[in-house]
Design a protein around this motif. Structure first.
Motif, PDB file in Angstrom:
ATOM      1  N   ALA A 144       3.634   5.298 -10.190  1.00  0.00           N
ATOM      2  CA  ALA A 144       3.268   4.440 -11.330  1.00  0.00           C
ATOM      3  C   ALA A 144       4.488   3.726 -11.886  1.00  0.00           C
ATOM      4  N   LYS A 145       5.588   4.470 -11.985  1.00  0.00           N
ATOM      5  CA  LYS A 145       6.797   3.886 -12.582  1.00  0.00           C
ATOM      6  C   LYS A 145       7.408   2.823 -11.682  1.00  0.00           C
TER       7      LYS A 145
ATOM      8  N   GLY B 125      -0.697  -4.762  -8.620  1.00  0.00           N
ATOM      9  CA  GLY B 125      -1.504  -5.103  -7.443  1.00  0.00           C
ATOM     10  C   GLY B 125      -1.401  -4.103  -6.308  1.00  0.00           C
ATOM     11  N   THR B 126      -0.601  -3.050  -6.503  1.00  0.00           N
ATOM     12  CA  THR B 126      -0.419  -2.050  -5.439  1.00  0.00           C
ATOM     13  C   THR B 126      -1.701  -1.231  -5.231  1.00  0.00           C
ATOM     14  N   VAL B 127      -1.955  -0.912  -3.967  1.00  0.00           N
ATOM     15  CA  VAL B 127      -3.073  -0.014  -3.651  1.00  0.00           C
ATOM     16  C   VAL B 127      -2.487   1.368  -3.356  1.00  0.00           C
ATOM     17  N   VAL B 128      -2.914   2.364  -4.127  1.00  0.00           N
ATOM     18  CA  VAL B 128      -2.414   3.735  -3.950  1.00  0.00           C
ATOM     19  C   VAL B 128      -3.501   4.529  -3.223  1.00  0.00           C
ATOM     20  N   VAL B 129      -3.150   5.033  -2.042  1.00  0.00           N
ATOM     21  CA  VAL B 129      -4.144   5.703  -1.195  1.00  0.00           C
ATOM     22  C   VAL B 129      -3.805   7.186  -1.072  1.00  0.00           C
ATOM     23  N   ILE B 130      -4.748   8.044  -1.397  1.00  0.00           N
ATOM     24  CA  ILE B 130      -4.506   9.488  -1.267  1.00  0.00           C
ATOM     25  C   ILE B 130      -4.943   9.932   0.124  1.00  0.00           C
TER      26      ILE B 130
ATOM     27  N   GLU C 212       0.891   6.236 -17.326  1.00  0.00           N
ATOM     28  CA  GLU C 212       2.308   5.898 -17.159  1.00  0.00           C
ATOM     29  C   GLU C 212       2.578   4.409 -17.313  1.00  0.00           C
ATOM     30  N   ARG C 213       1.627   3.590 -16.831  1.00  0.00           N
ATOM     31  CA  ARG C 213       1.822   2.133 -16.864  1.00  0.00           C
ATOM     32  C   ARG C 213       0.597   1.468 -17.481  1.00  0.00           C
ATOM     33  N   PRO C 214       0.393   1.625 -18.796  1.00  0.00           N
ATOM     34  CA  PRO C 214      -0.814   1.072 -19.404  1.00  0.00           C
ATOM     35  C   PRO C 214      -0.907  -0.433 -19.138  1.00  0.00           C
ATOM     36  N   GLY C 215      -2.088  -0.869 -18.773  1.00  0.00           N
ATOM     37  CA  GLY C 215      -2.317  -2.313 -18.607  1.00  0.00           C
ATOM     38  C   GLY C 215      -1.963  -2.860 -17.252  1.00  0.00           C
ATOM     39  N   VAL C 216      -1.299  -2.095 -16.416  1.00  0.00           N
ATOM     40  CA  VAL C 216      -0.893  -2.664 -15.128  1.00  0.00           C
ATOM     41  C   VAL C 216      -2.073  -2.627 -14.140  1.00  0.00           C
ATOM     42  N   ASP C 217      -2.116  -3.642 -13.276  1.00  0.00           N
ATOM     43  CA  ASP C 217      -3.216  -3.791 -12.333  1.00  0.00           C
ATOM     44  C   ASP C 217      -2.900  -3.030 -11.040  1.00  0.00           C
ATOM     45  N   PHE C 218      -3.801  -2.162 -10.591  1.00  0.00           N
ATOM     46  CA  PHE C 218      -3.597  -1.416  -9.331  1.00  0.00           C
ATOM     47  C   PHE C 218      -4.954  -0.907  -8.848  1.00  0.00           C
ATOM     48  N   SER C 219      -4.993  -0.392  -7.623  1.00  0.00           N
ATOM     49  CA  SER C 219      -6.225   0.214  -7.102  1.00  0.00           C
ATOM     50  C   SER C 219      -5.901   1.593  -6.556  1.00  0.00           C
ATOM     51  N   VAL C 220      -6.916   2.462  -6.579  1.00  0.00           N
ATOM     52  CA  VAL C 220      -6.752   3.783  -5.968  1.00  0.00           C
ATOM     53  C   VAL C 220      -7.815   3.932  -4.884  1.00  0.00           C
ATOM     54  N   ALA C 221      -7.436   4.529  -3.757  1.00  0.00           N
ATOM     55  CA  ALA C 221      -8.393   4.775  -2.676  1.00  0.00           C
ATOM     56  C   ALA C 221      -8.171   6.169  -2.105  1.00  0.00           C
ATOM     57  N   SER C 222      -9.199   6.645  -1.421  1.00  0.00           N
ATOM     58  CA  SER C 222      -9.093   7.932  -0.723  1.00  0.00           C
ATOM     59  C   SER C 222      -9.249   7.653   0.766  1.00  0.00           C
ATOM     60  N   ASN C 223      -8.391   8.252   1.560  1.00  0.00           N
ATOM     61  CA  ASN C 223      -8.466   8.030   3.010  1.00  0.00           C
ATOM     62  C   ASN C 223      -8.067   9.315   3.731  1.00  0.00           C
ATOM     63  N   PRO C 224      -9.007  10.287   3.737  1.00  0.00           N
ATOM     64  CA  PRO C 224      -8.671  11.575   4.356  1.00  0.00           C
ATOM     65  C   PRO C 224      -8.346  11.424   5.842  1.00  0.00           C
TER      66      PRO C 224
ATOM     67  N   VAL D  22       0.853  -1.182   0.000  1.00  0.00           N
ATOM     68  CA  VAL D  22       0.000   0.000   0.000  1.00  0.00           C
ATOM     69  C   VAL D  22       0.895   1.240   0.000  1.00  0.00           C
ATOM     70  N   VAL D  23       0.646   2.155  -0.932  1.00  0.00           N
ATOM     71  CA  VAL D  23       1.420   3.400  -0.979  1.00  0.00           C
ATOM     72  C   VAL D  23       0.484   4.564  -0.642  1.00  0.00           C
ATOM     73  N   PHE D  24       0.785   5.259   0.447  1.00  0.00           N
ATOM     74  CA  PHE D  24       0.002   6.435   0.824  1.00  0.00           C
ATOM     75  C   PHE D  24       0.648   7.686   0.249  1.00  0.00           C
TER      76      PHE D  24
END
Ligand code: UDX
Length: 439
Positions: free
Chosen positions: A108-109, A114-119, A138-150, A79-81
């Motif tokens: 992205a690079k 499978g990484t979850v990117v959390v703002i 930046e990474r066409p086709g790669v699998d990832f998720s984005v989430a918001s967590n204020p 998970v990347v915050f």
């Protein structure tokens, strides 16, 4: 689970450290190499009660690390915050998202599939979807998720707020993102903390709506305080009276010199700008911003009025420069408006603050600093309290009176009992109550 926390500002540092305290492996990343070096040596760049102990413990347990190596930290993370700054953009007041988008590109690079990117940064509605677009670009086709967590933590009680929040808000639209965030916040389930999982937009909006609502609440009680002063009321009594209504609640009803800090001014401005942009003006919020700005100037006028018609050559002592107690933060602090306004009227200003001197000194040229609050009273005509540090509450008022050459106290936080101040031989002006004078 491994976490990479991008940005070691207030929110990033506290959240990263607290997640490591929950037992996760956390790498906190910043581009500022000297800050990272100091953090690794256990030196904390901000004043936040309890933070140093947690950093030391988790650093030595090997769960927490500080690094400038963005790519490695991201590549190792599940998970990347993103907790980088979102300052006000010059011109339109909208949040400046340059750092968020730059972080998204770099993540992205470097990230694994499978990484979850959390703002976690406070971002205007629509930003999380934009981040997802950037990553896809930046990474066409790669699998990832984005989430918001204020994040809703307050400075000065940040650890407690993170560990025992009223609620956790998660914007997540796929199972992986939701599951990751539920897992990270699992330690809070024991305390039955509600975890609200909703859309990205709702999560983004919740943060702004919460901060704007609180800013409106403070500004509302500040205006009621003005009315109290005109009609012989006492705002503290009125605030208690309305606060006991559960629909209103007693918190954030302390009248004062106006709200400041790194969040309320910036977030109200950003919300107002977003409202205008989307054709849904936020007029209550717009008015709140204007009233709050004016309030800081009115506070300076109040002190000038207490000095009498001739202000040049007079001396004013100030207790408290930080935007609130238990922090060294002076961002958008009322003191930054009040002190220069007094100086512009020819007044010599002397101040004490337990923590904020280092942050404030470059911003307040000509301000004379004292290491002890009593020394601030020496030979001043007016003593003003701007920040309600607990250590000021028990000061010996008779000693203050002895040291002053004038006899007026302007207490912008109602930390003292007016009758006590008068008993010490000084005139007292609080907020939202009738001024009391000795003679
Ligand atoms: C705020 C929010 O509370 C937090 O949820 C968010 O994550 C970040 O912004 P913070 O800026 O640390 O936290 O300070 P806070 O304690 O909320 O106070 C903000 C300002 O309002 C201060 O200037 C404070 O003095 C003022 N205030 C607060 C009042 O004048 N009266 C009150 O009753 C409460």
């Amino acid at each position: 689970m491994r976490i990479a926390m991008i940005g070691t500002g207030y929110v990033g540092l506290v959240s990263g450290v607290c997640f490591s305290e929950f037992g996760f492996d956390v790498a906190c990343v910043d581009i500022d190499a000297s800050k990272i070096e100091r953090l690794n040596a256990g030196e904390v760049p901000i004043y936040e009660p309890g933070l140093d102990g947690l950093i030391e413990r988790n650093l030595s347990a090997g769960r927490l690390s500080f690094t400038t190596d963005f790519d490695t930290a991201v590549a190792r993370a599940d998970v990347v915050f993103v907790a980088v700054g979102t300052p006000s953009r010059r011109g339109d007041g909208e949040a400046d998202l340059t750092y968020v988008y730059a972080a998204a590109r770099q993540i992205a690079k470097a990230m694994r599939p499978g990484t979850v990117v959390v703002i976690k940064s406070t971002v205007v509605v629509g930003t999380c979807r934009k981040v997802a677009e950037i990553i896809r670009e930046e990474r066409p086709g790669v699998d990832f998720s984005v989430a918001s967590n204020p994040e809703f933590l307050r400075e000065g009680s940040a650890i407690e707020d993170f560990m025992r929040p009223d609620r956790v808000v998660v914007g997540a639209e796929d199972e992986r993102a939701e599951a990751a965030l539920r897992r990270l916040y699992r330690p809070l389930y024991l305390r039955e903390t509600p975890i609200l999982v909703t859309s990205l937009e709702n999560a983004e909006l919740t943060k702004y709506a919460a901060n704007a609502f609180l800013a409106v609440k403070i500004t509302f009680i500040n205006e009621i305080a003005n009315l109290c002063e005109k009609v012989g009321g006492d705002v503290q009594k009125v605030a208690s009276g309305i606060g006991l209504d559960n629909r209103i609640g007693s918190k954030f009803l302390h009248a004062g010199p106006g709200f400041g800090g790194s969040c309320f001014p910036k977030d109200t401005t950003a919300l107002a700008a977003t409202g205008l942009k989307h054709g849904a003006p936020q007029r209550l919020v717009e008015t709140t911003i204007a009233v709050n700005e004016e309030r800081k100037r009115q506070m300076a006028e109040r002190v000038l009025a207490a000095l009498g018609p001739e202000t040049a050559g007079k001396r004013v002592g100030i207790l408290g420069i930080a935007f609130k107690p238990n922090t060294d933060d002076v961002r958008d602090a009322p003191s930054l408006v009040i002190v220069p306004a007094l100086q512009a009227a020819g007044v010599t200003v002397v101040a004490h603050d337990p923590e904020a001197r280092g942050q404030a000194e470059p911003l307040l040229p000509g301000l004379e600093w004292r290491a002890n609050p009593y020394d601030v009273a020496d030979e001043v005509d007016v003593l003003a309290v701007i920040t309600e540090w607990n250590t000021y509450r028990g000061l010996d008022l008779a000693e203050i009176a002895r040291r002053m050459r004038g006899h007026a106290v302007v207490d912008m936080r109602n930390i003292w009992q007016g009758s006590d101040v008068v008993a010490a031989g000084l005139d007292y002006q609080g907020i939202g109550k009738t001024p009391l004078s000795v003679g």
